[in-house]
Motif scaffolding. Sequence first.
Motif, PDB file in Angstrom:
ATOM      1  N   LYS A 280       0.860  -1.191   0.000  1.00  0.00           N
ATOM      2  CA  LYS A 280       0.000   0.000   0.000  1.00  0.00           C
ATOM      3  C   LYS A 280       0.892   1.234   0.000  1.00  0.00           C
ATOM      4  O   LYS A 280       1.681   1.435   0.920  1.00  0.00           O
ATOM      5  N   ASP A 285      -2.565  10.236   3.407  1.00  0.00           N
ATOM      6  CA  ASP A 285      -3.963   9.837   3.595  1.00  0.00           C
ATOM      7  C   ASP A 285      -4.686  10.892   4.422  1.00  0.00           C
ATOM      8  O   ASP A 285      -4.629  10.880   5.651  1.00  0.00           O
ATOM      9  N   LYS A 292     -10.211  12.994   7.655  1.00  0.00           N
ATOM     10  CA  LYS A 292      -9.735  12.692   9.004  1.00  0.00           C
ATOM     11  C   LYS A 292      -9.729  13.969   9.839  1.00  0.00           C
ATOM     12  O   LYS A 292      -9.811  15.077   9.304  1.00  0.00           O
ATOM     13  N   MET A 300       0.085  10.739   8.597  1.00  0.00           N
ATOM     14  CA  MET A 300      -0.361  10.013   7.406  1.00  0.00           C
ATOM     15  C   MET A 300       0.557  10.149   6.192  1.00  0.00           C
ATOM     16  O   MET A 300       0.291   9.583   5.135  1.00  0.00           O
ATOM     17  N   ASP A 303       1.670   6.552   5.290  1.00  0.00           N
ATOM     18  CA  ASP A 303       0.688   5.553   4.847  1.00  0.00           C
ATOM     19  C   ASP A 303       1.164   4.791   3.603  1.00  0.00           C
ATOM     20  O   ASP A 303       0.412   4.017   3.027  1.00  0.00           O
ATOM     21  N   ASN A 360     -17.009   4.950   2.670  1.00  0.00           N
ATOM     22  CA  ASN A 360     -16.101   5.794   3.451  1.00  0.00           C
ATOM     23  C   ASN A 360     -14.805   5.926   2.656  1.00  0.00           C
ATOM     24  O   ASN A 360     -14.107   4.934   2.427  1.00  0.00           O
ATOM     25  N   ASP A 362     -12.124   7.071   3.483  1.00  0.00           N
ATOM     26  CA  ASP A 362     -10.933   6.853   4.306  1.00  0.00           C
ATOM     27  C   ASP A 362     -10.547   5.365   4.361  1.00  0.00           C
ATOM     28  O   ASP A 362      -9.470   5.023   4.838  1.00  0.00           O
ATOM     29  N   GLU A 364      -9.376   3.571   2.040  1.00  0.00           N
ATOM     30  CA  GLU A 364      -8.846   3.633   0.673  1.00  0.00           C
ATOM     31  C   GLU A 364      -7.767   2.587   0.397  1.00  0.00           C
ATOM     32  O   GLU A 364      -7.541   2.207  -0.743  1.00  0.00           O
ATOM     33  N   ARG A 366      -7.669  -0.629   1.039  1.00  0.00           N
ATOM     34  CA  ARG A 366      -8.239  -1.862   0.467  1.00  0.00           C
ATOM     35  C   ARG A 366      -8.624  -1.651  -0.990  1.00  0.00           C
ATOM     36  O   ARG A 366      -8.656  -2.608  -1.763  1.00  0.00           O
ATOM     37  N   THR A 389      -0.480  -0.352   5.898  1.00  0.00           N
ATOM     38  CA  THR A 389      -0.962   0.349   7.091  1.00  0.00           C
ATOM     39  C   THR A 389      -2.475   0.478   6.907  1.00  0.00           C
ATOM     40  O   THR A 389      -2.979   1.542   6.570  1.00  0.00           O
ATOM     41  N   LEU A 390      -3.195  -0.633   7.110  1.00  0.00           N
ATOM     42  CA  LEU A 390      -4.568  -0.688   6.623  1.00  0.00           C
ATOM     43  C   LEU A 390      -5.616  -0.161   7.584  1.00  0.00           C
ATOM     44  O   LEU A 390      -6.522   0.552   7.176  1.00  0.00           O
ATOM     45  N   THR A 391      -5.513  -0.528   8.882  1.00  0.00           N
ATOM     46  CA  THR A 391      -6.619  -0.162   9.789  1.00  0.00           C
ATOM     47  C   THR A 391      -6.146   0.285  11.172  1.00  0.00           C
ATOM     48  O   THR A 391      -5.213  -0.270  11.743  1.00  0.00           O
ATOM     49  N   GLY A 392      -6.854   1.281  11.699  1.00  0.00           N
ATOM     50  CA  GLY A 392      -6.649   1.659  13.088  1.00  0.00           C
ATOM     51  C   GLY A 392      -7.055   0.507  14.012  1.00  0.00           C
ATOM     52  O   GLY A 392      -6.516   0.361  15.109  1.00  0.00           O
ATOM     53  N   ILE A 395      -4.457  -1.692  15.586  1.00  0.00           N
ATOM     54  CA  ILE A 395      -3.746  -1.122  16.741  1.00  0.00           C
ATOM     55  C   ILE A 395      -4.520  -1.436  18.018  1.00  0.00           C
ATOM     56  O   ILE A 395      -3.943  -1.802  19.046  1.00  0.00           O
ATOM     57  N   ILE A 450     -16.626  -0.807   3.557  1.00  0.00           N
ATOM     58  CA  ILE A 450     -16.569  -0.828   5.025  1.00  0.00           C
ATOM     59  C   ILE A 450     -17.553  -1.867   5.553  1.00  0.00           C
ATOM     60  O   ILE A 450     -18.444  -2.312   4.829  1.00  0.00           O
ATOM     61  N   ALA A 480      -0.418  -1.154  10.450  1.00  0.00           N
ATOM     62  CA  ALA A 480      -0.787   0.212  10.881  1.00  0.00           C
ATOM     63  C   ALA A 480      -0.181   0.543  12.249  1.00  0.00           C
ATOM     64  O   ALA A 480       0.160   1.695  12.514  1.00  0.00           O
TER      65      ALA A 480
HETATM   66  N1  BES Z   1      -4.251   4.623   6.841  1.00  0.00           N
HETATM   67  C1  BES Z   1      -5.394   4.371   7.645  1.00  0.00           C
HETATM   68  C2  BES Z   1      -5.109   3.396   8.791  1.00  0.00           C
HETATM   69  C3  BES Z   1      -4.177   3.885   9.874  1.00  0.00           C
HETATM   70  C4  BES Z   1      -4.670   4.459  11.016  1.00  0.00           C
HETATM   71  C5  BES Z   1      -2.811   3.716   9.742  1.00  0.00           C
HETATM   72  C6  BES Z   1      -3.805   4.877  12.003  1.00  0.00           C
HETATM   73  C7  BES Z   1      -1.947   4.132  10.745  1.00  0.00           C
HETATM   74  C8  BES Z   1      -2.444   4.707  11.880  1.00  0.00           C
HETATM   75  C9  BES Z   1      -6.502   3.774   6.787  1.00  0.00           C
HETATM   76  O1  BES Z   1      -6.535   4.208   5.479  1.00  0.00           O
HETATM   77  C10 BES Z   1      -7.793   4.202   7.409  1.00  0.00           C
HETATM   78  O2  BES Z   1      -8.054   5.364   7.447  1.00  0.00           O
HETATM   79  N2  BES Z   1      -8.565   3.222   7.885  1.00  0.00           N
HETATM   80  C11 BES Z   1      -9.813   3.489   8.497  1.00  0.00           C
HETATM   81  C12 BES Z   1     -10.837   2.523   7.943  1.00  0.00           C
HETATM   82  C13 BES Z   1     -12.248   2.829   8.348  1.00  0.00           C
HETATM   83  C14 BES Z   1     -12.710   4.118   7.695  1.00  0.00           C
HETATM   84  C15 BES Z   1     -13.137   1.686   7.927  1.00  0.00           C
HETATM   85  C16 BES Z   1      -9.647   3.302   9.994  1.00  0.00           C
HETATM   86  O3  BES Z   1      -8.925   2.398  10.410  1.00  0.00           O
HETATM   87  O4  BES Z   1     -10.230   4.084  10.753  1.00  0.00           O
END
Ligand code: BES
Length: 518
Positions: A280, A285, A292, A300, A303, A360, A362, A364, A366, A389-392, A395, A450, A480
């Motif tokens: 990715k 982002d 965001k 970001m 990303d 959504n 955000d 993006e 995927r 770095t796909l999803t918060g 974490i 989503i 991520a």
């Molecule tokens: N790049 C982010 C994920 C991310 C979050 C990476 C924090 C590093 C630190 C990704 O594109 C994103 O925004 N994901 C969303 C998905 C949601 C909208 C379904 C997320 O995780 O909130």
Amino acid sequence: MPPKTATKTKQQPAKAANWGGVEALTAVEVTHSAKVPDEAGTLGVAVFDDMDLPVNIPGAATPAWLRARGFTGKLGETLVLPGDNDSTVVAVGLGERAKLDTARLRRAAGCLARAASREPHIATTLASAAGSGAEFAQAVTEGVLLGSYRFNRHKSGANGSAEAAGGPKLRRFTLVGGPAKGAANGAARGKVLATATALARDLANEPAGTLSPTALANAAVEAGRAAGLQVTVWDEKKVLAERMGALLGVAAGSDEPCRFVRMEYNPTAKSRGTLAMVGKGITFDSGGLSLKTGEGMMTMKSDMSGAAAVLAAMAALPALAPPVRVVGYLCCTENMPSGKATRPGDVLVTRSGKTIEVLNTDAEGRLVLADGLAVAVEEQPDAVVDIATLTGAIITALGKKVAGVMGTSEALIEQARAAGDRVGEPLWPLPIPDEYRSQIDSEVADIKNIGAGPQNGAITGAMVLKEFVGDIPWAHLDIAGTARTESDDSFVSKGCTGWGARLLIDLAVNFRKPARRR
Ligand code: BES
Ligand code: MN
Ligand code: ZN
């Protein structure tokens, strides 16, 4: 495809090759010596927590003397003391003797580099204290070099050099003791792996204003071709002609054109199979129209850490010459809001023909990976790995030191986990239960981007990707959490970690074809 590259974007560095940190590490001379070189200003010596000193510490410190100063030998503890002549000795804790492995040794070596950061020539017996294997020499070399990494390119007066910016001064590093051949091989491999990680860190740390999708693709061309890879770049016209509607949908809001990069490594020895890696590469982002918060987009620029890991791993392969064909793909674009941006509710037609309702903007990663994975599996590799770095949500699930792994092949997931354990980049598996599949059913398209809510967000991301891998054994790494760290810790410095570059290299080196699924 011939690279129709480089519509010149604004603010690009004059010479894309000089990213700073990687140059500093490349310049370090790594050597092996049977005894401590006279010129070495600092000697790192191993102390296990039984305080049974393996060698007499120069300067005659005894276990009692060390203990009196609060030094217990726990992993990563350091104590700087005066040595013979004008030199310095650093006692480096290795912790429990029975627990020592390459991951722990690498950490200890990183702590040595931090304790000796003012020193141009570090020597150490850490590797030979651990054992005679080349893997110990390699781990110590990685730890010391990466512990000296700093990203100083944008500090005024630093001129890209950590030393000029008041950072580490390392110019020479000497492994002391152990069998010469093992040490030399291990040190050479360690330097290749550390340099790859430094390149991934440099790219991820670089601000999005200078590291545009075009600049990222140019970096792949430069690093890849210098290493002897075949690199092709698809510009936005070619991406359109190739019907990558999901990548284009994410790129729509940005003034920066997108890029899709393919890097290919071909072994000279008989190949054990083909491994594809997809990264990715969102250079920034913002969230797009599903914008965001200010705080949410502060980090970001990183990303594109998945793409950086793939780029750096690919560029390292020729030096290690594994008997495996490896093809890397980078999905490079920004995710920005504008009058041209994809709207929530819009439907994108992906390269595979499947349609995705974007609810959504955000979510993006995927989307760009849907098209990147489709291209990768069309070439029928024996396995495909993506890194993003796909999803918060990952974490929330696993924190900042362990990345998530999901996929369709237990055997491939196992290989990725084993690679991660060897290089000190641990992975933990999550399931992709069929019971959740209806969460991405769309009212109007084949799927939506989503799921139902935040509860299983990391799984939802993987579930979307799974729609695009067909029957090729696949593993998805969600980094991520691990791509950045907020504090210095052993061989990682605050900022981008370069996480995944060493894992992907190790995975390629030890790759075995997993069984085809379904
Ligand atoms: N790049 C982010 C994920 C991310 C979050 C990476 C924090 C590093 C630190 C990704 O594109 C994103 O925004 N994901 C969303 C998905 C949601 C909208 C379904 C997320 O995780 O909130
Ligand atoms: Mn996003
Ligand atoms: Zn993102």
